[in-house]
Design a protein around this motif. Structure first.
Motif, PDB file in Angstrom:
ATOM      1  N   ASP A 133      44.847  36.224  40.150  1.00 43.49           N
ATOM      2  CA  ASP A 133      43.504  36.930  40.178  1.00 43.49           C
ATOM      3  C   ASP A 133      42.967  35.139  41.252  1.00 43.49           C
ATOM      4  O   ASP A 133      43.051  34.437  40.226  1.00 43.49           O
ATOM      5  N   GLY A 134      42.867  34.831  42.321  1.00 40.90           N
ATOM      6  CA  GLY A 134      43.102  33.986  42.486  1.00 40.90           C
ATOM      7  C   GLY A 134      43.939  33.065  42.703  1.00 40.90           C
ATOM      8  O   GLY A 134      45.121  33.582  43.236  1.00 40.90           O
ATOM      9  N   ALA A 156      36.626  34.557  42.785  1.00 39.02           N
ATOM     10  CA  ALA A 156      38.135  34.058  43.308  1.00 39.02           C
ATOM     11  C   ALA A 156      37.810  32.718  43.672  1.00 39.02           C
ATOM     12  O   ALA A 156      36.975  32.077  44.585  1.00 39.02           O
TER      13      ALA A 156
END
Length: 503
Positions: free
Chosen positions: A12-13, A336
């Motif tokens: 996630d990012g 992000a």
């Protein structure tokens, strides 16, 4: 047992968020359903897992209704990293392996149709997340990814080459050990380009050294063939060695993009995107968001050659990251954040034909054409560049007679000493010195301060430009081991910001 839970992580990012892979086998019409906001690559895991189990001689529950849930449901999942957790969950739910032992592991890996494990992106991010959370679980990864993740100290990383390696260790009653992964070998880095390869250009070499000392951004303007690109490519070799934490951060971002190489461990990255690069390629983006060149150059150098040929929107997108050191990519569904601590060095021609200021060739551009060409760089963007210098053309007859200059290691030693002075004094490089701390750490002599005040009025400097001049002057003083910034050093800092002839 009809329910099994396997722990994994989704990217996630730059973070590796925890994911629970829940596998449930139920009676009913045979089916294989995968839920939990899975991208197309994840949904294709059903076919890869089915083939991998069958070709490995393991039993696939054909007569069951299979439901796989990737929780939390609101977190997007992408890539083939969930193949291994799904396969282990199926084996545990059908009592082919010990489900209780799975609670002590986190795993990720893509499966081939024959059951071999293929590497995944973001192995370092997973290992760093475990360390940050102080988790007691061990990490199971494909062998290539495991060696990468083992660079993080304090985390038990286990590697496997085939699905059957894990099954042999996890069947009920087995005491077969899993292989502990060894960190990637620290391969001796290839020799970097040396500053002594460039003859002449003493002023440009001095500016490059000052930029390395203070971590300043630098724009070089000059005709083609004056050595701008050669100078920029040697900046990374002048910078001090990275700390272990900086090396891990840099490697983590490269791992996220699938570009980490063991031979580059501990070396500062030099990223040089083509001038046709879009703003997304430079700052990051996409769905799901991926890091751009400014993040891949973390703690390294971002070299933008032919700066005036870049898309205007792409250059404008660099303005905020140059100030804040991070980039926050916001989309309708998610955000992000990626780090963006990079040192910008750029090069451009002074005019469309490139020959302005060249004593060997006549420039055929009109003043309006020159102004329009240089006007492709906005004032706010140029205001964020610390040093703007002109690179003169050297005649070939003079070039042959010029002696070889200092090598990169000699200059790098001076840079390291000067950078250490700044770190002892203020805890950061001069370029990162906050505006509110300038009065405390610059220590400009009264004559130097008066000279700067006069020059700032004549040059029309903004407050940002004024502060950047102070930081550059402090770097020059650090090079000379001067406690206070003198008038001569302040004058040199001002001269290093006057590279565009049209300004």
């Amino acid at each position: 047992m009809s329910l099994a839970i396997v722990h994994s992580r989704a990217l996630d990012g730059l973070n590796a968020s925890a994911v629970s892979v829940e596998v449930h086998l139920a009676n009913g019409l045979p089916s294989f359903t995968l839920v939990g906001l899975a991208e197309t690559e994840v949904k294709e895991s059903r076919e890869r897992v089915r083939a991998a189990l069958q070709n490995s001689g393991l039993s696939f529950p054909h007569n069951k209704r299979i439901i796989v849930n990737l929780a939390p449901a609101e977190l997007p999942k992408e890539g083939g990293r969930f193949d291994l957790p799904i396969a282990l969950g199926l084996l545990a739910a059908s009592d082919q392996i010990d489900a209780a032992r799975l609670n002590g592991f986190e795993c990720a890996g893509e499966l081939s149709l024959g059951g071999e494990l293929r590497p995944v992106r973001g192995a370092l991010a997973m290992s760093l997340a475990l360390r940050q959370e102080q988790s007691k679980r061990s990490l199971i990864l494909p062998e290539a990814s495991a060696a990468e993740a083992a660079l993080v100290a304090g985390i038990e990383v286990l590697g496997a080459a085939h699905l059957l390696d894990l099954v042999a260790a996890l069947v009920p009653g087995s005491d077969a050990p899993l292989r502990h992964a060894s960190p990637l070998p620290r391969v001796k880095a290839a020799a970097q380009p040396d500053l002594s390869d460039i003859k002449g250009q003493l002023g440009a070499k001095r500016a490059l050294e000052i930029a390395a000392i203070g971590e300043h951004s630098l724009l070089m303007i000059g005709p083609p063939g004056t050595g701008k690109s050669m100078l920029a490519q040697r900046l990374a070799g002048l910078l001090p060695p990275m700390t272990d934490e900086e090396a891990l951060e840099s490697a983590s971002v490269l791992s996220l993009a699938g570009q980490f190489e063991s031979s580059r461990w501990g070396q500062r990255s030099l990223r040089s995107p083509h001038h046709s690069a879009s703003s997304v390629a430079l700052v990051g983006g996409g769905a799901p968001p991926r890091p751009g060149e400014i993040s891949l150059a973390l703690h390294g150098v971002l070299f933008l050659d032919e700066l005036a040929e870049f898309n205007r929107a792409a250059l404008e997108a660099l303005r905020e990251p140059m100030e804040t050191g991070r980039i926050l990519i916001s989309r309708a569904a998610r955000q992000a954040e990626f780090p963006a601590r990079f040192q910008l060095v750029a090069a451009m021609n002074p005019c469309p034909c490139g020959q302005l200021g060249n004593p060997l060739t006549f420039c055929r551009c009109s003043p309006d054409q020159i102004a329009r060409y240089q006007g492709r760089l906005s004032g706010p963007f140029l205001d964020r560049i610390d040093m703007l210098i002109e690179i003169p053309m050297i005649r070939p007859t003079e070039l042959a007679a010029i002696a070889i200059g200092e090598s990169s290691p000699v200059v790098a030693d001076r840079v390291a000493l000067a950078r250490e002075r700044a770190l002892v004094r203020q805890g950061c490089s001069n370029a990162r010195l906050a505006a509110q701390d300038l009065d405390q750490h610059i220590h400009a002599e009264p004559a130097a301060q008066a000279f700067l005040q006069k020059a700032a009025g004549q040059l029309g400097l903004s407050a940002r430009g004024y502060h950047r001049l102070l930081r550059v002057a402090r770097s020059i003083a650090d090079r000379e081991d001067s406690a206070a910034v003198t008038q001569v050093q302040m004058a040199e800092a001002i001269q290093l910001r006057r590279g565009l002839r049209a300004n």
